[in-house]
Enzyme design. Structure first.
Site, PDB file in Angstrom:
ATOM      1  N   SER A 154      -0.548  12.461  -7.197  1.00  0.00           N
ATOM      2  CA  SER A 154      -0.880  13.169  -7.374  1.00  0.00           C
ATOM      3  C   SER A 154      -2.431  11.744  -7.352  1.00  0.00           C
ATOM      4  O   SER A 154      -3.711  11.903  -7.422  1.00  0.00           O
ATOM      5  CB  SER A 154      -1.860  12.851  -9.180  1.00  0.00           C
ATOM      6  OG  SER A 154      -0.634  11.298  -9.612  1.00  0.00           O
ATOM      7  N   ASP A 394      -5.568   5.243 -18.601  1.00  0.00           N
ATOM      8  CA  ASP A 394      -4.733   4.657 -17.550  1.00  0.00           C
ATOM      9  C   ASP A 394      -4.743   3.919 -16.805  1.00  0.00           C
ATOM     10  O   ASP A 394      -5.863   3.853 -16.211  1.00  0.00           O
ATOM     11  CB  ASP A 394      -4.827   5.946 -16.541  1.00  0.00           C
ATOM     12  CG  ASP A 394      -4.289   6.903 -15.625  1.00  0.00           C
ATOM     13  OD1 ASP A 394      -3.430   6.237 -14.962  1.00  0.00           O
ATOM     14  OD2 ASP A 394      -4.103   7.747 -15.004  1.00  0.00           O
ATOM     15  N   HIS A 397      -4.166   6.007 -11.737  1.00  0.00           N
ATOM     16  CA  HIS A 397      -5.183   6.285 -10.973  1.00  0.00           C
ATOM     17  C   HIS A 397      -6.277   5.880 -10.304  1.00  0.00           C
ATOM     18  O   HIS A 397      -6.745   4.808 -11.963  1.00  0.00           O
ATOM     19  CB  HIS A 397      -5.553   7.672 -11.807  1.00  0.00           C
ATOM     20  CG  HIS A 397      -4.262   8.845 -11.669  1.00  0.00           C
ATOM     21  ND1 HIS A 397      -3.070   8.781 -13.104  1.00  0.00           N
ATOM     22  CD2 HIS A 397      -3.517   9.212 -11.318  1.00  0.00           C
ATOM     23  CE1 HIS A 397      -2.198   9.806 -12.772  1.00  0.00           C
ATOM     24  NE2 HIS A 397      -2.095  10.108 -11.776  1.00  0.00           N
TER      25      HIS A 397
END
Length: 420
Positions: A154, A394, A397
């Site tokens: 990702s 998070d 990311h």
């Protein structure tokens, strides 16, 4: 060192006028930067800039000085990975969230409620040279009749999303498209017959996490000597950009097979990583034509899970961080053993692979993660989850626009030298 190309003009007068206008605007910019750390949106620079962007003369300048500009800075003898982040709210961000309809919810932090946008205005400045200004039309021309593919997890998908956003504004509606097929996202620029693709392979080699959407398995299993099911999608791709790190860091031990398909053993992660990269390296040497294909490997993307590393005594993470780290820093979210394996594997290759070492420059950017302004398992965080950043932020990311755009600026600088 600079490299200059040639350019044909119909008349010298428009160029002279354009040059005077650019010099005048530049003087305004430098004067304001000299006197103010932050340039306010109401400043004369922004009034000039808004006028330029709205004028017909601006259109001529854009076409004359960006799309057909053949000059660029030669970075061959410059280490673009050593430098600093400088505040630049004139040329950055390179696009806006609302201008890129292809931006996925996971990384659209403003749309998801983040109030500050400071993270969008930092530009990476190498110590010994300048990165060439990203030119979407020039890159599309270089990619004419070619395929460029980002391979990884990702994090690599975010770099793909960034590249799509950087390019799509230069392509008229009806001449661009984004499609999804199993394990792939494919952006197509019709006029150039060019594709920018993402391929899901979180470990590079095969694993039980290879399904493009249903990959969050509890017991991860990696096939350290198996790569053909992935590699058949990479055959003949003109530009390959690989990345693999975060999925290896789940635990210090990982289940894997090697040689015998059903013989599952526990491996130390660094040992398994080295074996997997060797399988990948063997495929490269047997399958890549270095005369026709260019291969890049992105170094690891750092995490910022423990604020005590940059704020001693604190117990948070990347949540509410609004400024980069300035000065020497190497966080615990970057594994030096993995970095060493990456470098040694690439050094031993019989074909050329360009190592893009974005780790240190990204490590400074504790402020640019998606934090609580993101989604989990396809759903945006709830109000209650956002109120608990210690468990739900998070810090892996990145928001877009943001740090992955800089990775692509650096990739673009190398493509200028490799494809022109």
């Amino acid at each position: 060192m600079q490299r200059f190309g040639t350019r044909k003009f119909g008349s010298i007068l428009p160029i002279a006028l354009a040059s005077l206008l650019i010099l005048g605007t530049s003087r305004l910019i430098f004067d304001n930067l000299k006197n103010n750390k932050l340039i306010k949106p109401t400043s004369s620079i922004f009034r000039w800039r808004n006028w330029l962007e709205g004028s017909k003369f601006s259109s001529y300048i854009v076409k004359g000085f960006e799309e057909d500009d053949d000059s660029y800075e030669d970075i061959e003898d410059c280490n673009v990975f050593e430098g600093k982040w400088v505040w630049d709210n004139v040329s950055h961000p390179l696009y806006k969230e609302e201008s890129c309809s292809y931006l996925v919810k996971q990384v659209a932090c403003q749309r998801n409620g983040r109030l500050d946008d400071f993270y969008q205005f930092w530009r990476w400045q190498p110590n010994e040279c300048n990165l060439p200004r990203f030119n979407a039309v020039k890159l599309l021309k270089m990619l004419r009749n070619k395929r460029m593919m980002f391979v990884g997890d990702s994090i690599q998908r975010s770099q793909f999303d960034s590249m799509v956003c950087l390019l799509q504004s230069a392509i008229p509606e009806g001449l661009k498209s984004l499609t999804k097929v199993p394990s792939k996202k494919i952006f197509f620029a019709k006029e150039y017959n060019a594709t920018i693709e993402f391929y899901w392979a979180p470990f590079i080699v095969e694993s039980n996490s290879d399904h493009s959407t249903n990959h969050s398995v509890q017991r991860r299993l990696v096939k350290l000597d198996q790569i053909s099911n992935h590699a058949k999608h990479w055959d003949g791709v003109d530009v390959l950009v690989f990345e693999s790190y975060v999925w290896w860091m789940y635990k210090p031990i990982i289940n894997a097979t090697y040689g015998v398909p059903n013989d599952v053993k526990e491996y130390n992660v660094t040992t398994a990583y080295k074996m997997a990269l060797q399988t990948w390296a063997n495929w490269l040497e047997s399958s890549i034509n270095p005369q026709l294909q260019k291969v890049y490997f992105m170094s690891l993307s750092p995490t910022h899970l423990w604020s005590s590393e940059w704020h001693p005594g604190s117990e948070g993470n990347c949540f509410n961080e609004t400024d980069p780290i300035h000065g020497p820093y190497w966080g615990m979210g970057t594994n030096r053993d993995i970095m060493k394996i990456m470098q040694e594997t690439l050094q031993d290759l019989k074909i050329e692979v360009t190592f893009l070492n974005i780790t240190q420059l990204s490590d400074f950017r504790k402020d640019s993660h998606t934090s609580v302004y993101t989604e989990r398992k396809g759903k945006l965080l709830t109000k209650e989850q956002r109120a608990d950043p210690k468990n739900f932020a998070d810090c892996i990311h990145w928001c877009l626009p943001g740090v992955p755009d800089t990775w692509n600026e650096i990739l673009y600088a190398h493509l200028l030298q490799d494809l022109l």
